[in-house]
Design a protein around this motif. Structure first.
Motif, PDB file in Angstrom:
ATOM      1  N   THR A   1       1.501  -1.036   0.232  1.00 43.60           N
ATOM      2  CA  THR A   1       0.387  -0.175  -0.003  1.00 43.60           C
ATOM      3  C   THR A   1       0.579   0.749   0.070  1.00 43.60           C
ATOM      4  OG1 THR A   1      -2.054  -1.016   0.819  1.00 43.60           O
ATOM      5  CG2 THR A   1      -2.283   1.353   1.656  1.00 43.60           C
ATOM      6  N   LYS A   2       2.315   1.293   0.746  1.00 43.76           N
ATOM      7  CA  LYS A   2       2.350   2.688   1.033  1.00 43.76           C
ATOM      8  C   LYS A   2       3.882   2.559  -0.905  1.00 43.76           C
ATOM      9  CE  LYS A   2       4.989   3.352   4.655  1.00 43.76           C
ATOM     10  NZ  LYS A   2       5.550   3.306   5.241  1.00 43.76           N
TER      11      LYS A   2
ATOM     12  N   GLU B   1      10.057  12.176   2.904  1.00 45.79           N
ATOM     13  CA  GLU B   1      10.411  12.864   3.699  1.00 45.79           C
ATOM     14  C   GLU B   1       9.507  11.786   5.066  1.00 45.79           C
ATOM     15  OE1 GLU B   1      11.345  16.344   3.445  1.00 45.79           O
ATOM     16  OE2 GLU B   1      13.271  15.914   2.305  1.00 45.79           O
ATOM     17  N   GLN B   2       8.532  12.151   4.775  1.00 41.68           N
ATOM     18  CA  GLN B   2       6.960  12.168   5.845  1.00 41.68           C
ATOM     19  C   GLN B   2       7.216  10.658   5.511  1.00 41.68           C
ATOM     20  OE1 GLN B   2       4.135  14.524   3.406  1.00 41.68           O
ATOM     21  NE2 GLN B   2       4.902  17.067   4.350  1.00 41.68           N
ATOM     22  N   ASN B   3       7.355   9.821   4.688  1.00 39.14           N
ATOM     23  CA  ASN B   3       6.311   8.461   4.863  1.00 39.14           C
ATOM     24  C   ASN B   3       7.391   7.008   4.776  1.00 39.14           C
ATOM     25  OD1 ASN B   3       3.414   8.800   3.841  1.00 39.14           O
ATOM     26  ND2 ASN B   3       3.904   9.746   2.604  1.00 39.14           N
ATOM     27  N   VAL B   4       9.282   7.796   4.289  1.00 37.66           N
ATOM     28  CA  VAL B   4       9.590   6.700   4.887  1.00 37.66           C
ATOM     29  C   VAL B   4      10.927   7.693   5.124  1.00 37.66           C
ATOM     30  CG1 VAL B   4      10.863   4.660   3.913  1.00 37.66           C
ATOM     31  CG2 VAL B   4       8.592   5.524   2.986  1.00 37.66           C
ATOM     32  N   PRO B   5      10.510   8.146   6.963  1.00 35.64           N
ATOM     33  CA  PRO B   5      12.130   9.064   6.920  1.00 35.64           C
ATOM     34  C   PRO B   5      13.412   8.204   7.323  1.00 35.64           C
ATOM     35  CG  PRO B   5      10.186   8.247   8.830  1.00 35.64           C
ATOM     36  CD  PRO B   5      10.314   7.953   7.590  1.00 35.64           C
ATOM     37  N   VAL B   6      14.325   8.310   6.626  1.00 36.77           N
ATOM     38  CA  VAL B   6      15.970   7.334   6.935  1.00 36.77           C
ATOM     39  C   VAL B   6      15.768   7.191   8.174  1.00 36.77           C
ATOM     40  CG1 VAL B   6      17.993   6.942   6.847  1.00 36.77           C
ATOM     41  CG2 VAL B   6      16.664   7.892   4.376  1.00 36.77           C
ATOM     42  N   SER B   7      15.625   7.569   9.130  1.00 36.90           N
ATOM     43  CA  SER B   7      16.274   7.452  10.505  1.00 36.90           C
ATOM     44  C   SER B   7      15.281   6.753  10.897  1.00 36.90           C
ATOM     45  CB  SER B   7      16.113   9.098  11.372  1.00 36.90           C
ATOM     46  OG  SER B   7      14.415   9.875  11.411  1.00 36.90           O
ATOM     47  N   ASP B   8      13.856   6.336  10.548  1.00 36.96           N
ATOM     48  CA  ASP B   8      13.213   5.102  11.390  1.00 36.96           C
ATOM     49  C   ASP B   8      13.046   4.460  10.397  1.00 36.96           C
ATOM     50  OD1 ASP B   8      11.530   7.238  12.653  1.00 36.96           O
ATOM     51  OD2 ASP B   8       9.807   7.380  11.089  1.00 36.96           O
TER      52      ASP B   8
END
Length: 323
Positions: A287-288, A312-319
């Motif tokens: 879905t993403k 940046e909003q949906n797959v931020p690297v830091s996460d």
């Protein structure tokens, strides 16, 4: 590409250079497996074994496993006795064998990376050689003994970034999957695929884009079915890595070409193909990806400000970086 992402990809490569082991070793805690009860309940097959006899075999296995250079003997003992124990003990022993191999891997890596040892190995090595094949090509008895020890300790040989490394040979665990808990059996199959065909080498993806998605879906499915598994953390971190592979690529194989800023053609075809074939599959990951591809298509497959904002909003690297 951001410096944080570069850091993440370097960490990912180091994970595979040491057989996807360093991070996993910390997670599995090489620790006593007291928490494994969640993954291995105390179910027994009373028609075949008794708790007492199973416990005796389990304790003997442990005494062998933790001896110096005890991995080959412990594995041989486990293979000959695993059908004589309860599923609980069988699962515990397989997990403990994995932990012990992960713990011993760094020392074996250091021994094989000694310059004169590497020189001898490289001189004899041919593409896709196994430890066994390499043993057949060398006349050096000391080197043959070392290669045999590495093989029998549960490792396989790979060439990474110009050097020969031992990595975990998860295929060697497959012989146990029919007699252990379902979640650990599934975990072994995931890791077998991962280590038989590594996803990355030298900062570049070396598997296809559709294969990346299919592996991610397998990992996602594992977490849906086994959220409390003793190996859920490892699979979760693996899925994090594959999320970064999917939406960013790696330094030497970025998803968007550095010069043209266009999404690479194989990724376009691969992602669109999987989304079409698996349109009916219920998957948060897909879905993403579908939402991402909508934004990318609107941007004519270029990495525009809109695409960067979405990432940046949906797959931020830091996460997802598994620091």
């Amino acid at each position: 590409m951001t410096s944080s992402f570069q850091s993440a990809t370097r960490k990912s490569m180091r994970t595979f250079i040491t057989a996807t082991a360093i991070l996993m070793l910390l997670q599995t805690a090489i620790a006593p497996l007291s928490g494994v009860a969640a993954a291995a309940s105390s179910s027994t097959d009373t028609n075949k074994v008794t708790t007492a006899s199973s416990t005796t075999i389990y304790k003997t296995f442990q005494s062998m496993l933790y001896k110096k250079n005890g991995l080959p003997a412990a594995d041989a003992y486990l293979e000959s006795h695993i059908k004589k124990v309860t599923k609980h003990h069988a699962t515990l022993m397989v997990l403990q064998l994995e932990n012990a191999r992960l713990k011993a891997l760094s020392a074996m890596t250091d021994r094989l990376l000694v310059p004169n040892v590497q020189d001898k190995m490289i001189k004899a090595y041919k593409l896709n050689d196994s430890f066994t094949k390499l043993m057949e090509r060398t006349q050096d008895s000391d080197l043959r003994a070392l290669l045999k020890e590495a093989r029998d300790s549960g490792y396989r040989l790979v060439m990474l970034e110009g050097s020969l490394y031992p990595i975990m040979n998860y295929a060697a665990f497959v012989k146990y999957t029919s007699v252990i808990k379902e979640d650990i059996s599934s975990y072994i199959h995931i890791m077998t695929k991962e280590t038989k065909n590594l996803p990355a080498d030298d900062g570049a993806l070396v598997i296809g884009y559709q294969e990346i998605l299919l592996r991610a879906l397998s990992q996602e499915r594992f977490l849906e079915l086994h959220p409390t598994s003793n190996r859920a953390k490892q699979v979760h971190n693996l899925l994090n890595s594959y999320t970064l592979y999917t939406f960013y690529g790696l330094n030497n194989t970025p998803l968007f070409d550095y010069d043209t800023n266009k999404m690479v053609a194989n990724a376009q075809r691969g992602y669109n193909g999987v989304l079409q074939r698996l349109a009916s599959v219920d998957s948060e990951f897909l879905t993403k990806l579908d939402a991402f591809m909508d934004v990318v298509k609107e941007s004519k497959y270029e990495k525009t400000a809109a695409v960067e904002k979405w990432l940046e909003q949906n797959v931020p690297v830091s996460d997802y970086a598994n620091y």
